[in-house]
Design a protein around this motif. Structure first.
Motif, PDB file in Angstrom:
ATOM      1  N   TRP A 131      31.727 -35.894  33.512  1.00  0.00           N
ATOM      2  CA  TRP A 131      32.124 -36.481  32.297  1.00  0.00           C
ATOM      3  C   TRP A 131      33.185 -35.404  32.000  1.00  0.00           C
ATOM      4  O   TRP A 131      33.389 -34.189  32.333  1.00  0.00           O
ATOM      5  CB  TRP A 131      31.101 -36.562  31.393  1.00  0.00           C
ATOM      6  CG  TRP A 131      30.245 -35.416  31.174  1.00  0.00           C
ATOM      7  CD1 TRP A 131      29.190 -35.024  32.004  1.00  0.00           C
ATOM      8  CD2 TRP A 131      30.294 -34.567  30.148  1.00  0.00           C
ATOM      9  NE1 TRP A 131      28.436 -33.978  31.689  1.00  0.00           N
ATOM     10  CE2 TRP A 131      29.262 -33.568  30.396  1.00  0.00           C
ATOM     11  CE3 TRP A 131      31.073 -34.272  28.945  1.00  0.00           C
ATOM     12  CZ2 TRP A 131      28.661 -32.251  29.736  1.00  0.00           C
ATOM     13  CZ3 TRP A 131      30.663 -33.255  28.104  1.00  0.00           C
ATOM     14  CH2 TRP A 131      29.393 -32.214  28.599  1.00  0.00           C
ATOM     15  N   PHE A 188      21.469 -32.923  31.507  1.00  0.00           N
ATOM     16  CA  PHE A 188      22.336 -32.809  30.657  1.00  0.00           C
ATOM     17  C   PHE A 188      21.761 -32.486  29.599  1.00  0.00           C
ATOM     18  O   PHE A 188      20.803 -32.937  29.067  1.00  0.00           O
ATOM     19  CB  PHE A 188      23.206 -34.189  30.454  1.00  0.00           C
ATOM     20  CG  PHE A 188      24.076 -34.128  29.179  1.00  0.00           C
ATOM     21  CD1 PHE A 188      25.483 -33.750  29.112  1.00  0.00           C
ATOM     22  CD2 PHE A 188      23.606 -34.997  28.053  1.00  0.00           C
ATOM     23  CE1 PHE A 188      26.331 -33.725  28.034  1.00  0.00           C
ATOM     24  CE2 PHE A 188      24.205 -35.101  26.839  1.00  0.00           C
ATOM     25  CZ  PHE A 188      25.672 -34.506  27.009  1.00  0.00           C
ATOM     26  N   PHE A 248      29.590 -38.841  28.189  1.00  0.00           N
ATOM     27  CA  PHE A 248      28.574 -38.718  29.047  1.00  0.00           C
ATOM     28  C   PHE A 248      27.784 -39.801  29.273  1.00  0.00           C
ATOM     29  O   PHE A 248      27.696 -40.332  30.367  1.00  0.00           O
ATOM     30  CB  PHE A 248      27.616 -37.501  28.652  1.00  0.00           C
ATOM     31  CG  PHE A 248      26.164 -37.578  29.311  1.00  0.00           C
ATOM     32  CD1 PHE A 248      26.105 -37.107  30.591  1.00  0.00           C
ATOM     33  CD2 PHE A 248      25.193 -38.150  29.015  1.00  0.00           C
ATOM     34  CE1 PHE A 248      24.933 -36.952  31.218  1.00  0.00           C
ATOM     35  CE2 PHE A 248      23.888 -38.489  29.578  1.00  0.00           C
ATOM     36  CZ  PHE A 248      23.980 -37.719  30.628  1.00  0.00           C
TER      37      PHE A 248
END
Length: 454
Positions: free
Chosen positions: A50, A116, A129
């Motif tokens: 991302w 993440f 994301f």
């Protein structure tokens, strides 16, 4: 064989295996089921690429552990946190399999997530994301295959972005995620469900083991850890019923109410708003009514407590902290988090229970006491399938019924399969043993009937 690099999973497997000992001795054929059920049906690992707000490429590891589908589609949350790895997700998916079985709903077990960290990220970074994450995950899930939900780091915002991405990628509106917004397929009581469910389960424990500590009694002291969704709604329900909440916490420290006082509903709301903005309890201003203890958890900071409800993350109560709770007079311990107590802490509580008498501690594992969250997720799936929405009162009533039945199942199985002599009436049945054995039997029997072991 469990790899040495999977400590959380090994802990969960050892707990189940230990609880099953007396049952397997009487029913040796089920040993084969245990060998089969501990291996996930499928593990999916993928990269998530991302772009951050500076236009720089970032990459994370994404996972989905599809553990067991004997009772229904894989069902379990998506955790977004730097600590996410396969050991944690395998343990969570393994626990989820038996937790879902205890709800009585048609749901298998699974878990997923990514390393993440949403903290400190902008809305646009989180959206980018989520789109990238769902681009890969969408190939492996579906309303009748695998229905993920939220978890640590995955709230209403993230579920919304993921659902929007799935809808665009697949060009279909289906209930593929739970925890959705109320005006687009979500269910009433879903945000509250885990916390409320813990209290509904605990009320049955109190009625049998410690009626003097009713939650309608302001003198009943309830210690809660965590300050996220589960902890907040656990606290709200305790306060609604009338008891006193004496603690909350986060990863950086614990907030303790001064003796003779407790958290108010307004204080919990302010803490919720603070955490939503990524703040720490260290920055909470409570007009001198609360004391912040950096680097501490609540359990050793309380001189008196009647009910302890771990609601943060796994292994948040150590042996020493369990001993401190026993010394402070705790009667009921029920996990709002998954595997909130270490094996050594559980040993402390179970040893106290086995001694019996007025100072015994009764412990409920998360796979039973925090099953309310996934139960209402299952109810959300049912509403989506029928294209209808139940009222808050209807969902709450169903949740209460599910938690009451879950408690009864655990109590009955603990009385029957723990291998302990309970004839004196002085010792409470093991809810740990009951939850593990009852969940295992239900999953194992379904697997056998489907030809997965023989």
């Amino acid at each position: 064989m469990v790899a040495a690099s999977e400590p959380e999973f090994e802990q969960a497997l050892n707990e189940l295996t230990t609880s099953l000992g007396p049952f397997l001795k009487q029913n040796p054929a089920y040993r084969k089921a245990l060998a089969v059920v501990q291996i996930p049906e499928r593990i999916i690992q993928f990269r998530v690429v991302w772009e951050d707000d500076k236009g720089q490429t970032q990459v994370n590891r994404g996972y989905r552990v599809q553990y067991n589908s004997a009772l229904g589609p894989y069902k379990g949350g998506l955790r977004l946190h730097p600590s996410v790895n396969l050991s944690i997700l395998k343990f969570l998916g393994f626990e989820q399999t038996f937790k879902n079985a205890l709800t009585g709903l048609s749901m298998g077990g699974g878990k997923g997530g990514c390393d993440f960290d949403p903290k400190g990220k902008s809305d646009n970074e989180i959206r980018r994301f989520c789109v990238s994450f769902m681009t890969e995950l969408s190939k492996h899930i579906g309303k009748d295959t695998d229905v993920p939900a939220g978890d640590i780091g995955t709230g209403a915002r993230e579920i919304g972005y993921m659902f929007g991405a799935y809808k665009k990628l697949r060009n279909e509106w289906v209930g593929v995620l739970t925890g959705k917004g109320l005006n687009w397929g979500g269910s009433f009581i879903r945000p509250e469900a885990t916390g409320y469910g813990v209290i509904y389960y605990v009320e049955h424990m109190i009625a049998k083991a410690a009626p003097q500590y009713s939650l309608s009694n302001k003198a009943t002291l309830v210690a809660i850890s965590g300050s996220g969704n589960v902890a907040q709604y656990t606290a709200f329900k305790v306060l609604e019923l009338g008891a006193t909440v004496v603690s909350l916490s986060d990863s950086k420290g614990a907030l303790i109410a001064k003796e003779g006082t407790g958290f108010t509903r307004e204080a919990v709301k302010r803490i919720g708003a603070l955490k939503l903005k990524g703040g720490s309890l260290e920055g909470f201003s409570g007009d001198g009514e609360y004391t912040y203890h950096a680097g501490k958890r609540p359990w050793t900071l309380l001189s008196k407590v009647h009910i302890a409800l771990p609601g943060a993350t796994q292994n948040e109560v150590s042996k020493e902290e369990a001993e401190a709770l026993v010394a402070a007079g705790v009667k009921i311990v029920a996990e709002g988090s998954n595997m909130g107590c270490t094996a050594e802490a559980i040993d402390v509580f179970e040893a106290s229970r086995k001694k019996g008498g007025p100072h015994a501690v009764w412990y409920a594992p998360g796979k039973a006491s925090n099953a309310g969250g996934v139960a209402v997720s299952g109810l959300e799936m049912a509403q989506n399938s029928q294209r209808l929405s139940w009222t808050p009162a209807e969902v709450d009533a169903k949740l209460k019924g599910i938690m009451a039945e879950c408690y009864k199942i655990c109590l009955d199985a603990g009385s029957k399969h723990s291998g302990e002599d309970l004839s004196s009436g002085n010792v409470l049945p093991s809810l740990l043993s009951g939850a593990n054995v009852a969940g295992f039997i239900k999953v194992a029997d379904a697997m056998k009937q489907q030809g997965d072991w023989w």
